[in-house]
Every structure is written in C-alpha cells, then in structure tokens.
Design a protein around this motif. Structure first.
Motif, short mmCIF file in Angstrom:
data_model
loop_
_atom_site.label_atom_id
_atom_site.label_comp_id
_atom_site.label_asym_id
_atom_site.label_seq_id
_atom_site.Cartn_x
_atom_site.Cartn_y
_atom_site.Cartn_z
N PHE A 38 0.93 -1.30 0.01
CA PHE A 38 -0.05 0.05 -0.07
C PHE A 38 0.87 1.10 0.01
O PHE A 38 0.56 2.16 -0.64
N LYS A 44 4.04 1.65 -1.20
CA LYS A 44 4.75 1.60 -2.31
C LYS A 44 3.60 2.35 -3.32
O LYS A 44 4.19 2.98 -4.43
N ARG A 45 2.48 1.96 -3.47
CA ARG A 45 1.53 2.11 -4.51
C ARG A 45 0.82 3.52 -4.10
O ARG A 45 0.83 4.14 -5.18
N PHE A 46 0.47 3.96 -3.00
CA PHE A 46 -0.45 4.90 -2.70
C PHE A 46 0.17 6.24 -1.83
O PHE A 46 -0.43 7.32 -1.99
N GLU A 81 0.81 9.57 -3.91
CA GLU A 81 -0.22 10.07 -3.87
C GLU A 81 -0.86 10.87 -2.83
O GLU A 81 -1.53 11.79 -2.90
N MET A 82 -0.91 9.84 -1.84
CA MET A 82 -1.40 10.62 -0.42
C MET A 82 -0.68 11.86 -0.11
O MET A 82 -1.63 12.74 0.46
N LEU A 83 0.48 11.62 -0.24
CA LEU A 83 1.48 12.95 0.15
C LEU A 83 1.08 14.14 -0.70
O LEU A 83 1.05 15.37 -0.27
N SER A 84 0.81 13.87 -1.99
CA SER A 84 0.57 14.83 -2.98
C SER A 84 -0.74 15.30 -2.50
O SER A 84 -0.82 16.70 -2.66
N ILE A 85 -1.69 14.85 -2.26
CA ILE A 85 -3.21 15.30 -1.44
C ILE A 85 -2.88 16.24 -0.38
O ILE A 85 -3.49 17.22 -0.20
N SER A 144 -6.58 5.22 8.29
CA SER A 144 -6.27 4.20 7.21
C SER A 144 -5.19 3.45 7.55
O SER A 144 -5.14 2.13 7.12
N GLN A 198 -5.75 -0.82 7.24
CA GLN A 198 -5.05 -1.65 6.46
C GLN A 198 -4.38 -2.72 6.95
O GLN A 198 -4.21 -3.81 6.60
N TYR A 246 -6.51 12.95 -6.30
CA TYR A 246 -7.22 14.19 -5.72
C TYR A 246 -8.48 14.72 -6.66
O TYR A 246 -9.32 15.29 -5.99
N PRO A 278 -8.32 10.68 1.70
CA PRO A 278 -7.60 9.68 0.93
C PRO A 278 -7.40 8.37 1.29
O PRO A 278 -6.99 7.42 0.67
N GLY A 279 -7.38 8.34 2.68
CA GLY A 279 -7.36 6.93 3.08
C GLY A 279 -8.44 5.86 2.71
O GLY A 279 -8.27 4.64 2.08
N TYR A 285 -8.12 5.54 -1.32
CA TYR A 285 -7.38 4.46 -1.93
C TYR A 285 -7.35 3.14 -1.43
O TYR A 285 -7.09 2.09 -2.04
N ASP A 286 -7.94 2.93 -0.11
CA ASP A 286 -8.39 1.53 0.12
C ASP A 286 -9.58 1.16 -0.79
O ASP A 286 -9.32 0.07 -1.02
N GLN A 324 -7.91 0.42 -4.05
CA GLN A 324 -7.01 -0.77 -4.02
C GLN A 324 -8.12 -2.12 -4.39
O GLN A 324 -7.47 -2.91 -5.21
N ASP A 358 1.85 16.67 -11.72
CA ASP A 358 2.56 16.26 -10.49
C ASP A 358 2.85 14.64 -10.83
O ASP A 358 2.05 13.86 -10.98
N ARG A 404 3.71 12.23 -8.92
CA ARG A 404 3.17 11.59 -7.93
C ARG A 404 1.93 11.01 -8.44
O ARG A 404 1.38 10.02 -7.88
N ARG A 405 1.03 11.72 -9.12
CA ARG A 405 0.00 11.52 -9.40
C ARG A 405 -0.38 10.20 -10.51
O ARG A 405 0.22 10.16 -11.53
N ARG A 406 -1.09 9.36 -10.32
CA ARG A 406 -1.64 8.29 -10.99
C ARG A 406 -3.12 8.55 -11.69
O ARG A 406 -4.03 8.76 -10.59
#
Lengths: 296, 117
Positions: free
Chosen positions: A17, A19-21, A24-28, A48, A52, B30, B48-49, B52-53, B56, B75, B77-79
């Motif tokens: 989790f 590694k993947r997200f 993005e969460m830090l970006s938000i 979260s 997890q 975002y 965000p939690g 992304y949960d 996933q 950015d 970092r964005r996907r």
C-alpha cells in the motif's frame, strides 16, 4: 509542521500500500488548505493505517489481479501463495483449534483412567491368612482393590488390607493359567483363589494344588543349602536354613513372589520326575542372581 | 456481463461515488476526491485513506484500471485511473437498482401522504 508526521504515518502502512499510494496521498496532503485541513488528513491517515493492518491482510503484500476466468467460469490456475486469511477467520480458527486440543487432552486422560480402573486385575485376600480358622482351606481374592507390591511388605506372612492404589500387574495372566488348570480338576486341594472382575464384585473360585510344591530343595552350588517349602494356612511358605520363614505370593501357576522382598521363585516341572506331581526344581531369583535348587 | 455485475451489488457509497466520478473521464486521486465532493454538493467528503483503500479493492476486482502518471506539467506522483467495462456495467446495474429503490420509495411515500380535503 504536520507533514513529517503524516509521512511517518504513511511509512507505517503495509509495504505494498505504501509503495503504491503513499506518493499520491502525500500529494493530496500538499494540496490541503490550512492547518485544520492538514490535521483532518492526518487523522484520516491514522484511520487508514489501522484499517490496512487490521482489516486488509490480503493487501499486505503485492497482489496480482484476479485470474481470468475460462468460459465455464472455472479459474484456469489458482494458487494460495499470496493468500492471507481474514482476521475473523484466523480468530475463529484459533478458538476451534483450542477447543479441539482441550477435547483431545480430555480424551487421552479419560482413556488412561479407563485402562487403570478396568483392564488391570490384581490380587486381594479376603481376610488375613494368619487369622483364618481353617488352615486347610484358605480363600484369596483377585481384584482391583488389591495387594500392595511385594517390596512394600515388611511382614513375612500377613498381607495388608486392600487399597486401590496397589496393583499387581502380573497377576492377570497367571490367574488365567490357574483357571485352566482347575477346570481339569485337582485332587489335592489346599487353597482357593478367587478371580474377580474389576468392574464388579462378583467372583469365581479357582482351586490350586499347593501341596504339589511342598518339599525340600537343595542348592548344590551353595554347599547343599536346603530350602524347605511348605503350606501353612493355605499359603505357600519358604524356609531357608538360618533365616525366618517367608510367605510366597502367587503371580502365576508356577511363579511366586517372596513376600517382603524383590525376590521371586519359580517351580519347574520335570516330565521324567515322578514325585510331587512333576515338580523337580526350584529356581530362586535373588538380587539378579539365579540359584537352582533340585528337589530331594 | 450483467450476471457478473450483479455479484458486486449493492455498492458502498464510496465505491458508487468513485465509479460515478470516473464514468466521464480518467482522473487521479485528488481529482476523484474533488469530483465526489462536487457530486454530493459537499455532503460526502472522501478522505485519501478511504479513497485509496477502495481503489485498491476496485483494481483487484477489475472495476478500475490504473493508468500511471502523465507526462507534462502534472505532478509526477499522481496516477490516473480509468473505469473498466466491468466497472461500467456494475455502475449501470447499481444505477438501475437504485432507480427501482427510488421509484418504490416514491410510491410508498405517495400512498402515505395524507389527502387534502
């Protein structure tokens, strides 16, 4: 100020989790407006984190998307390698295993008790032989609540009262042998042995000819040392010159424990011998040594 | 496809809103949060939690596809995420189910409504 803390929370997430997200969460988080917004995101990150680790064990490691299904709906290949059981399933399995373990332990313990109380026979004398009125007709009982082992006896003749803790493990096979002999009928009745089932108090009588063993036995290797075997009060007695008379407790048709000692005696038949109903030899097992005495 | 979609129903509010936000175009995390906020007129805020949960799980179930980051000024970092055909079918099935619920609810509320003299 809260950003490093939020990064720490993200680092504590499961590896896949994170590694993947995490990026993005830090970006938000960087888009959050004001301290209050950052604080709410930090709280969300903590929730979260708990979710997890506590509720998503299947995502702790890298997962592969579900296997494509073949037209009939059956997976073409399936492996349990990346599988992580759900937390409630693990708890249920733990409780079930514990219950089965307790049941197994109880069953094993019950089995031991069952064997000790039911399957092992032992010897018990109804009344002390020395106090019997009729010496020619002694009565003994075989049963569970039996006789103390021979090494615990100090008195040569009188047997202790029955106790549940004391058991003769060798008595059952010997008792059967005696029964077979008695069914053929014996003319020289000197004592009565009663076999009883451990589960019930009823017993049956078995006759034993102790008179056949009476006589003098000489140990040539000990300078002609004589052992006198006699019957007193329905009990077989042994007397060595210069020593007190000792009672012999039967453990089979031909084997007897020397009461009060660890020694035992075997009376051996000889088909060629004519006297004493074929008993020709007395074997005394004393202190790991075998002494052979020939009948006179 | 319809039978496959029905196995995912009913959807949780978060899953429904994420699928709905991705129905029009590909979005990053975002942007999904902002779109959900807009759809619900600010009444449903997705953290965000939670986002992304759910993403996933939806990726694992093949409802959503991950596209990766885009080149340019965005950015890195964005996907971006895209709704799959299965995800679209699930969204349609859920929309139909919710429509029936709403219709049923309206009928009952109409009956229960007191008549005016």
């Amino acid at each position: 100020m809260l950003r490093p803390l939020f990064r720490c929370v993200l680092r504590l997430h499961p590896p896949y989790f994170r590694k993947r997200f995490a990026g993005e969460m830090l970006s938000i988080f960087d888009h959050a407006a004001g301290a209050w917004g950052e604080f709410l995101l930090l709280i969300d990150g903590l929730v979260s984190l708990a979710r997890q680790w506590g509720l998503r064990p299947e995502f702790w490691d890298e997962f592969s998307p579900e296997q494509p299904l073949v037209p009939d709906g059956v997976p073409s290949f399936y492996t349990l390698a990346p599988f992580h059981p759900r937390t409630p399933a693990v708890i249920h399995g733990l409780l079930l295993s514990l219950a089965l373990f307790c049941l197994t332990c109880f069953g094993i313990r019950y089995s031991w008790i069952h064997i000790l109380h039911v399957n092992i026979s032992a010897v018990q004398f109804d009344e002390p032989i020395a106090s019997q009125a009729n010496p020619s007709r002694a009565r003994t009982t075989l049963g569970t609540s039996a006789v103390l082992p021979a090494r615990e006896h100090k008195a040569p003749i009188a047997l202790p009262p029955p106790t549940r803790a004391s058991v003769y493990p060798l008595i059952a096979p010997g008792a059967i042998t005696i029964q077979e002999r008695s069914s053929k009928g014996t003319s020289k009745l000197q004592g009565l042995l009663r076999l009883s089932s451990p589960a019930s108090s009823t017993g049956f009588l078995v006759e034993v000819a102790l008179q056949d063993y009476v006589g003098a036995y000489v140990i040539q290797s000990r300078g002609g040392l004589t052992i006198l075997v006699s019957v007193e009060g329905g009990c077989l007695m042994m007397k060595v010159a210069g020593q007190p008379k000792l009672a012999l407790t039967p453990v089979s048709e031909t084997k007897f424990m020397v009461t009060g000692t660890d020694d035992w005696v075997e009376l051996v038949k000889d088909e060629n011998s004519t006297g004493g109903n074929g008993i020709a030899q007395l074997r005394l097992f004393q202190g790991g040594q075998l002494l052979i005495a020939q009948r006179q | 496809m319809k039978d496959d979609a029905s196995t995912f129903l009913p959807l949780s509010p978060a899953t429904l809103h994420i699928l709905l936000s991705l129905a029009a175009e590909d979005l990053h995390g975002y942007a999904i949060m902002q779109e959900v906020k807009r759809q619900s007129e600010g009444k449903y805020k997705l953290g965000p939690g939670t986002l992304y949960d759910n993403l996933q799980k939806m990726i694992q179930r093949r409802l959503v596809q991950e596209l990766g980051s885009r080149a340019g000024n965005d950015d890195p970092r964005r996907r971006y995420y895209r709704l799959t055909s299965l995800g679209r079918g699930v969204l349609e099935a859920e929309t139909v189910r919710l429509g029936e619920v709403v219709r049923e609810a309206r009928q009952r509320l109409q009956i229960a409504k007191p008549r005016r003299a």
